[in-house]
Write a protein that holds these residues in place. Sequence first.
Motif, PDB file in Angstrom:
ATOM      1  N   ALA A 195      26.415  28.598  33.590  1.00 44.06           N
ATOM      2  CA  ALA A 195      26.015  27.573  32.385  1.00 44.06           C
ATOM      3  C   ALA A 195      25.318  26.328  33.012  1.00 44.06           C
ATOM      4  N   ARG A 196      25.859  25.892  34.131  1.00 41.53           N
ATOM      5  CA  ARG A 196      25.238  24.708  34.805  1.00 41.53           C
ATOM      6  C   ARG A 196      24.123  25.034  35.508  1.00 41.53           C
TER       7      ARG A 196
ATOM      8  N   ASP B  61      26.004  25.916  23.712  1.00 36.27           N
ATOM      9  CA  ASP B  61      27.235  26.378  24.181  1.00 36.27           C
ATOM     10  C   ASP B  61      27.764  27.393  23.168  1.00 36.27           C
TER      11      ASP B  61
ATOM     12  N   THR C 182      27.251  35.121  32.387  1.00 35.68           N
ATOM     13  CA  THR C 182      26.890  33.730  32.749  1.00 35.68           C
ATOM     14  C   THR C 182      27.885  32.716  33.193  1.00 35.68           C
ATOM     15  N   GLY C 183      29.265  32.761  32.683  1.00 38.31           N
ATOM     16  CA  GLY C 183      30.254  32.015  33.357  1.00 38.31           C
ATOM     17  C   GLY C 183      30.001  30.289  33.520  1.00 38.31           C
ATOM     18  N   ALA C 184      31.007  29.502  33.726  1.00 40.58           N
ATOM     19  CA  ALA C 184      30.864  28.206  34.226  1.00 40.58           C
ATOM     20  C   ALA C 184      29.721  27.637  35.041  1.00 40.58           C
ATOM     21  N   PHE C 185      29.642  28.596  36.263  1.00 35.09           N
ATOM     22  CA  PHE C 185      28.811  27.908  36.995  1.00 35.09           C
ATOM     23  C   PHE C 185      27.090  28.607  36.626  1.00 35.09           C
TER      24      PHE C 185
END
Length: 390
Positions: free
Chosen positions: A361-362, A205, A356-359
């Motif tokens: 990253a997942r 992260d 990248t963002g949260a989506f």
Amino acid sequence: MRHQVCIVGAGPSGLLLGQILARAGIDAVILEARSAEHVLSRIRAGVLETGLVDQMRACGCGDRLDREGLVHHGFSMAFADRTHRIDLAGLTGGRSVVVYGQTEVTRDLMDARAEFGAATVYEAASVEIHDFDGVKPWVTYRKDGVTQVIDCDFVVGCDGFHGVSRASVPEAALTLYERIYGTAWLGLLADVPPADEELVYARHDRGFALASMRSHSRSRFYVQVPPTERVEDWSDQRFYDEFRRRLPEAVADRVVPGPSIEKSIAALRSFVAEPLRFGRLFLVGDAGHIVPPTGAKGLNLAASDVHYLATGLREFYEEQSSAGIDAYSARALARIWKAERFSWSMTAMMHLLPETGAFGARMQLAELDYIASSEVASAAIAENYVGLPY
């Protein structure tokens, strides 16, 4: 002066091509803008595919590589407190890679060329390429204040992204493809033991990290940083602290800090120029394409270019056939784009990029989890990492 082939650039691709041609009885001169010492001072990658290793052996430059190179049968991908080993040998029918520094490849090729007595001109200034769209190209350069002229059959640009070779091509004749990733690698080289027996690629992260090596006693470590970072702002202590934060705990505990020999920052980009042939001028390696280092493909792609072009030039001189040189660009680009895809996908999967963002990253974690749980997915990674066939 007259030579059959004029190679611009004495990096590993130019030297490898020169060595192959010399052993085939083809007269090739190499022009290099910098000194030999400067060429050997460049710190670059060191993961060699089988294709490059085989070429080094075939051209008489494999002895030291075979003695000192580290054969790796796998590497690890770390993410979300997990580590998944990619079993290269088991997934590809026994294939592997060899860890051997690019500087050592260059040194071996330089030594072999000197023993062969082949011509290399270092500190060749103001190189210009003329009439390559006809059948009688010629090259000029300045040495010791005197302009020299080389008449030749072919010119090969092995002079990198910023070299004169691609810059000599009219813009209208080129199609350029580029992706700037908006991130960079900060690399540190130190005479310390590796953190692991094999390379460890870590998605974290805080950003990507890579634990690599050059030998059993020299390591190359990387952390992802913004491209605006400055090397002088990173003390060795700051680097090691950040590096260990991003690694699996078991690997981090094995990191032995030591004074850096070299630190540098390299921005990540993908780049391809099409085509790679313009009359009697050919582009090889970084002169025609760049990959982000995540997939360890830069030097290896240059070597496959050399293979295709050397084969074509030998056919031209030995069989009076132009079929090989006519096919060079298409053959090389077919392999280049597959390596570009692999390097792009590894980079997107392992790095925190601006988009990248949260989506995203997942999605990265889902992709890594899929690779770790699927032998087929792991095999695809392994097949690309050891190198697709020429």
